[in-house]
Scaffold this motif. Structure first.
Motif, mmCIF file in Angstrom:
data_model
loop_
_atom_site.group_PDB
_atom_site.id
_atom_site.type_symbol
_atom_site.label_atom_id
_atom_site.label_comp_id
_atom_site.label_asym_id
_atom_site.label_seq_id
_atom_site.Cartn_x
_atom_site.Cartn_y
_atom_site.Cartn_z
ATOM 1 N N ILE B 256 72.691 -9.307 -33.628
ATOM 2 C CA ILE B 256 73.434 -9.439 -33.883
ATOM 3 C C ILE B 256 74.437 -8.670 -35.429
ATOM 4 C CG2 ILE B 256 73.740 -11.303 -36.040
ATOM 5 C CD1 ILE B 256 72.168 -12.723 -34.073
ATOM 6 N N ILE B 257 73.429 -8.028 -35.192
ATOM 7 C CA ILE B 257 74.374 -6.871 -36.801
ATOM 8 C C ILE B 257 74.544 -5.707 -35.744
ATOM 9 C CG2 ILE B 257 72.488 -7.657 -38.397
ATOM 10 C CD1 ILE B 257 70.435 -5.660 -38.054
ATOM 11 N N LYS B 258 74.222 -5.507 -34.481
ATOM 12 C CA LYS B 258 75.251 -4.149 -33.883
ATOM 13 C C LYS B 258 76.626 -3.990 -34.243
ATOM 14 C CE LYS B 258 73.590 -2.909 -30.072
ATOM 15 N NZ LYS B 258 72.898 -2.916 -28.339
ATOM 16 N N PRO B 259 77.487 -4.603 -34.062
ATOM 17 C CA PRO B 259 78.835 -4.328 -34.447
ATOM 18 C C PRO B 259 79.317 -3.588 -36.071
ATOM 19 C CG PRO B 259 77.871 -6.329 -33.739
ATOM 20 C CD PRO B 259 76.741 -6.335 -33.341
ATOM 21 N N SER B 267 70.505 -3.826 -43.491
ATOM 22 C CA SER B 267 68.592 -3.259 -43.257
ATOM 23 C C SER B 267 67.734 -4.877 -42.067
ATOM 24 C CB SER B 267 67.867 -3.484 -44.202
ATOM 25 O OG SER B 267 67.639 -3.919 -45.305
ATOM 26 N N LEU B 268 66.817 -4.169 -41.516
ATOM 27 C CA LEU B 268 66.183 -5.328 -41.037
ATOM 28 C C LEU B 268 64.625 -4.869 -40.650
ATOM 29 C CD1 LEU B 268 66.375 -8.025 -38.495
ATOM 30 C CD2 LEU B 268 66.742 -6.825 -36.824
ATOM 31 N N GLN B 269 63.285 -6.142 -41.046
ATOM 32 C CA GLN B 269 62.415 -5.327 -41.492
ATOM 33 C C GLN B 269 61.793 -6.843 -40.720
ATOM 34 O OE1 GLN B 269 61.042 -4.925 -45.340
ATOM 35 N NE2 GLN B 269 62.754 -3.752 -46.152
ATOM 36 N N GLY B 270 60.776 -6.493 -40.789
ATOM 37 C CA GLY B 270 59.981 -7.730 -39.902
ATOM 38 C C GLY B 270 58.692 -6.768 -38.403
ATOM 39 N N THR B 281 70.388 -19.813 -28.035
ATOM 40 C CA THR B 281 71.977 -19.803 -28.308
ATOM 41 C C THR B 281 71.853 -19.835 -29.657
ATOM 42 O OG1 THR B 281 71.922 -20.343 -25.639
ATOM 43 C CG2 THR B 281 73.821 -20.157 -27.317
ATOM 44 N N HIS B 282 71.500 -21.321 -29.946
ATOM 45 C CA HIS B 282 71.406 -21.907 -31.296
ATOM 46 C C HIS B 282 71.019 -20.543 -31.969
ATOM 47 C CE1 HIS B 282 71.113 -26.110 -29.954
ATOM 48 N NE2 HIS B 282 72.340 -25.306 -29.390
ATOM 49 N N PHE B 283 69.808 -19.619 -32.191
ATOM 50 C CA PHE B 283 69.836 -19.220 -33.062
ATOM 51 C C PHE B 283 70.745 -18.608 -33.368
ATOM 52 C CE2 PHE B 283 66.866 -14.942 -34.183
ATOM 53 C CZ PHE B 283 66.420 -15.208 -35.494
ATOM 54 N N TYR B 284 71.603 -17.753 -31.735
ATOM 55 C CA TYR B 284 72.497 -16.558 -32.261
ATOM 56 C C TYR B 284 73.200 -16.847 -33.206
ATOM 57 C CZ TYR B 284 75.299 -13.057 -30.255
ATOM 58 O OH TYR B 284 76.033 -11.842 -30.325
ATOM 59 N N GLN B 285 73.993 -18.044 -32.919
ATOM 60 C CA GLN B 285 74.995 -18.681 -33.757
ATOM 61 C C GLN B 285 75.031 -18.782 -35.204
ATOM 62 O OE1 GLN B 285 75.473 -22.113 -30.367
ATOM 63 N NE2 GLN B 285 77.425 -22.681 -32.240
ATOM 64 N N ILE B 286 72.990 -19.190 -36.059
ATOM 65 C CA ILE B 286 72.868 -19.675 -36.539
ATOM 66 C C ILE B 286 72.964 -18.555 -37.882
ATOM 67 C CG2 ILE B 286 71.031 -19.913 -38.310
ATOM 68 C CD1 ILE B 286 69.874 -21.612 -36.460
ATOM 69 N N MET B 287 72.522 -17.315 -36.929
ATOM 70 C CA MET B 287 72.310 -15.846 -37.870
ATOM 71 C C MET B 287 73.535 -15.172 -37.840
ATOM 72 S SD MET B 287 69.702 -15.976 -38.604
ATOM 73 C CE MET B 287 69.804 -14.819 -40.054
ATOM 74 N N THR B 288 74.424 -15.498 -37.096
ATOM 75 C CA THR B 288 75.741 -14.693 -36.562
ATOM 76 C C THR B 288 76.921 -15.125 -37.862
ATOM 77 O OG1 THR B 288 75.909 -14.889 -34.548
ATOM 78 C CG2 THR B 288 77.927 -14.113 -35.582
ATOM 79 N N ASN B 289 76.693 -16.551 -37.705
ATOM 80 C CA ASN B 289 77.970 -17.921 -38.930
ATOM 81 C C ASN B 289 76.630 -16.518 -40.186
ATOM 82 O OD1 ASN B 289 79.130 -19.162 -38.982
ATOM 83 N ND2 ASN B 289 77.998 -19.966 -37.278
ATOM 84 N N LEU B 290 75.494 -16.787 -40.788
ATOM 85 C CA LEU B 290 75.178 -16.713 -42.252
ATOM 86 C C LEU B 290 75.551 -15.165 -42.425
ATOM 87 C CD1 LEU B 290 71.624 -17.700 -41.717
ATOM 88 C CD2 LEU B 290 73.631 -18.855 -43.278
ATOM 89 N N VAL B 291 75.211 -13.928 -40.614
ATOM 90 C CA VAL B 291 75.458 -12.060 -40.799
ATOM 91 C C VAL B 291 77.104 -12.292 -41.872
ATOM 92 C CG1 VAL B 291 75.640 -10.381 -40.516
ATOM 93 C CG2 VAL B 291 73.885 -11.332 -39.975
ATOM 94 N N GLN B 292 77.762 -13.334 -40.869
ATOM 95 C CA GLN B 292 79.433 -12.958 -41.198
ATOM 96 C C GLN B 292 80.049 -13.956 -42.202
ATOM 97 O OE1 GLN B 292 81.109 -11.765 -39.356
ATOM 98 N NE2 GLN B 292 82.741 -11.982 -41.093
ATOM 99 N N ASN B 293 78.465 -14.971 -43.062
ATOM 100 C CA ASN B 293 79.671 -15.184 -44.344
ATOM 101 C C ASN B 293 79.084 -14.190 -45.281
ATOM 102 O OD1 ASN B 293 79.773 -18.249 -44.314
ATOM 103 N ND2 ASN B 293 78.657 -18.664 -45.719
ATOM 104 N N SER B 294 77.490 -13.825 -45.061
ATOM 105 C CA SER B 294 77.396 -12.708 -46.307
ATOM 106 C C SER B 294 78.304 -11.792 -46.447
ATOM 107 C CB SER B 294 75.595 -12.038 -45.968
ATOM 108 O OG SER B 294 74.650 -13.541 -45.755
ATOM 109 N N ILE B 295 78.576 -10.973 -45.398
ATOM 110 C CA ILE B 295 79.647 -10.370 -45.047
ATOM 111 C C ILE B 295 81.467 -10.221 -46.038
ATOM 112 C CG2 ILE B 295 81.379 -9.034 -43.938
ATOM 113 C CD1 ILE B 295 79.265 -8.885 -41.908
ATOM 114 N N ASP B 296 81.365 -12.240 -45.849
ATOM 115 C CA ASP B 296 82.705 -12.510 -46.803
ATOM 116 C C ASP B 296 82.300 -12.288 -47.912
ATOM 117 O OD1 ASP B 296 84.088 -12.536 -43.769
ATOM 118 O OD2 ASP B 296 83.656 -14.426 -43.589
ATOM 119 N N ALA B 297 81.585 -12.890 -48.365
ATOM 120 C CA ALA B 297 80.902 -13.063 -49.631
ATOM 121 C C ALA B 297 81.136 -12.178 -50.314
ATOM 122 C CB ALA B 297 79.595 -13.806 -49.757
#
Lengths: 182, 387
Positions: B256-259, B267-270, B281-297
């Motif tokens: 998800i964060i590659k692009p 950063s990614l830790q764990g 697929t759902h996990f991908y959708q959720i995290m993409t949305n959240l990452v995009q949201n954070s970038i938009d903010a």
């Protein structure tokens, strides 16, 4: 079968009741390990009734009434009773000379005994032989019971089996392997 | 270990203990009394030699003999009676105890059963099933209680129906307003571009060629926006049932964060080996949305930290940004459909996230502070093997 089940239920209920509400133990009558011989057409059983005549038995025998101990030998072939032999031992106390008269029906004998311990010893021994073809018998079951006693001066009958907690001592012999259960 | 008895078990235990003890005490008392009588009788020591005495007459001798015989029979009778009483009274007491417990439990069940029905009915209502009708029978108080309960559930069902209708109406109004607004937004530049092209076509055809690419691009862009809008609505309505499987969140997050990584500080830790039960697929959708949201903010120098860790039998995934943050009022509404604080948002992104989280039996929480940033926390179940 139902008789056996009923006996077990009655014994279970009585035992549970006594465990909970009574100090009465009764006599846990059992047969000793038997001596058993099966020839071609003759059987011989010898065993002794143990712990059967303790506690209040002496006072009851001394009432002067005749006390009967019944023995039953059941011969079974393929789970059905083919023959049943019943005989009894009886005791009468003679107040005049403090003696006991012991009758052993299987031996057709009558003995006068003066010592109570001697009486109990002879009363308890079962020594019996009978004729039957070995191939006609799978299992031999020996049971003992005490007959009801009637005290005429009080006009009351008592179920003497209560002294054995309503449990008949029993011995089962498998003729083929002479295996016995107590 | 502390054992907590239910009300029913406590009452039954108490009853058995009290009944058993009182029966035992009563039985002991009577047995003791009997033993005293037997002891008193035992103390009448008959001299057995009396029987051997020579009486003056035969009649006296017979009388003495009868007397001793009667004594012996009475003694035997007392012993037998005592044994009989001990056996029969204890058996009878046991049977009374069993019968009383049976009657008591039957009666107790008659009282408890309606309460159990009431508990399960309350549970059903809690889960939104108002179609409950408790049997209107039994004791007066229970009958009254059941009637009141049925009345309450009927009223609740009616209220819920009205609420749903009202809510539907509000949602439709809101959607209509939103759709009108979202469609109107791109229509204005399209309209303006076409007007400009028409005007140039009439007044200055040379200029027309110059502005044509720019106007065409504007129209294309706005049509693309309209298509995106339509796709978002369609996606929201088309969320599928999850197909859960064991997946490694770190693998998915890396993808998800590659692009974004070349442009933003993400950063990614764990633990890379952690596995969760989730629809990938759902996990991908959720995290993409959240990452995009954070970038938009984020206004500038966007910094996003994604941390995941195992806590007990769950995995906590935290996504924290240094964006503008969300106000307390908006924080309550961010997961509602068609709510957006962004100028060009559809209000469906976080609603989709929430729905996907719910259908995967996960949980999502959000913490935010204006000016400092926002943190989304997701709790998912570990894979069964690790539980």
């Amino acid at each position: 079968m139902f008789n056996v089940l009923a006996d077990k239920i009655i014994f279970g209920v009585v035992s549970a009741g006594m465990i909970l509400f009574s100090s009465f133990q009764g006599n846990k009558a059992t047969f000793t390990s038997p001596e058993f011989v099966a020839n071609q057409n003759r059987f011989y059983i010898s065993t002794t009734l143990e712990n059967a005549f303790e506690n209040d038995f002496e006072d009851i025998i001394r009432s002067g009434e005749e006390i009967f101990i019944d023995f039953e030998i059941k011969l079974e072939k393929n789970s059905s009773v083919s023959k049943s032999i019943i005989f009894s031992h009886s005791i009468i106390y003679n107040a005049m000379d403090h003696s006991y008269t012991l009758k052993l029906e299987e031996h057709e004998s009558e003995q006068h005994i003066f010592e109570y311990s001697d009486l109990l010893h002879r009363l308890s021994i079962i020594d019996y032989s009978f004729e039957e073809y070995v191939q006609e018998v799978n299992t031999i079951t020996l049971t003992a019971s005490i007959r009801n006693v009637n005290l005429p001066s009080l006009n009351k009958q008592y179920d003497m089996m209560m002294l054995w907690n309503f449990r008949k001592p029993k011995i089962v012999l498998n003729v083929t392997d002479y295996k016995n259960e107590n | 270990m502390k054992i907590k008895l239910s009300f029913r078990a406590s009452i039954i235990t108490l009853f058995i203990v009290v009944f058993g003890l009182s029966s035992y005490v009563l039985n002991n008392f009577f047995t003791h009394q009997q033993e005293n009588t037997a002891l008193a009788f035992d103390n009448i020591q008959f001299d057995e030699s009396l029987i051997q005495l020579e009486f003056s007459t035969e009649a006296d001798s017979i009388r003495a003999h009868r007397l001793i015989n009667r004594y012996r029979q009475s003694l035997a009778s007392i012993k037998l009676n005592m044994n009989e009483t001990k056996i029969y009274s204890s058996t009878l007491l046991l049977m009374i105890l069993v019968a009383t417990i049976a009657v008591f439990m039957t009666l107790f069940n008659l009282i408890i059963r309606p309460f159990n029905r009431m508990i399960s009915a309350t549970e059903s209502i809690k889960q939104g099933d108002f179609d409950i009708n408790l049997p209107e029978r039994g004791f007066k108080e229970i009958l009254h209680l059941n009637k009141s309960f049925n009345q309450m559930s009927t009223e609740l069902a009616l209220t819920q129906k009205k609420l749903i209708e009202t809510e539907k109406l509000i949602i439709w109004k809101e959607i209509s307003r939103m759709l009108a607004h979202e469609i109107k937004n791109p229509l204005t530049p399209i309209n303006l571009s076409i007007q400009r092209l028409e005007e140039k076509y009439i007044t200055n055809q040379e200029d027309l060629l110059r502005i044509f690419p720019e106007a065409a691009e504007t129209i294309h862009q706005e049509i693309r926006n309209l298509q995106n809008l339509a796709r978002s609505f369609s996606d929201f309505a088309r969320i599928n049932e999850p197909v859960q499987s064991l997946m490694k969140p770190v693998e998915s997050l890396k993808e998800i964060i590659k692009p974004y990584r070349h442009q933003y500080d993400i950063s990614l830790q764990g633990d890379a080996d952690l596995e969760i039960n989730f629809d990938s697929t759902h996990f991908y959708q959720i995290m993409t949305n959240l990452v995009q949201n954070s970038i938009d903010a984020c206004e500038n120098d966007c910094c996003i930290k994604i941390v995941f860790e195992k806590i007990k039998n769950k995995v906590k995934i935290s996504l924290k940004d240094n964006g503008s943050g969300i106000s307390e009022d908006n924080l309550k509404k961010i997961f509602q459909p068609y709510f957006s604080s962004k100028a060009k948002g559809t209000g469906l992104g976080l609603a989709v996230v929430k729905r996907l989280i719910d259908i995967n039996q996960a949980e999502i929480f959000v913490e935010s502070e204006i000016g400092s940033g926002t943190e989304f926390i997701i709790w998912c179940l570990l894979s069964n093997q690790e539980e």
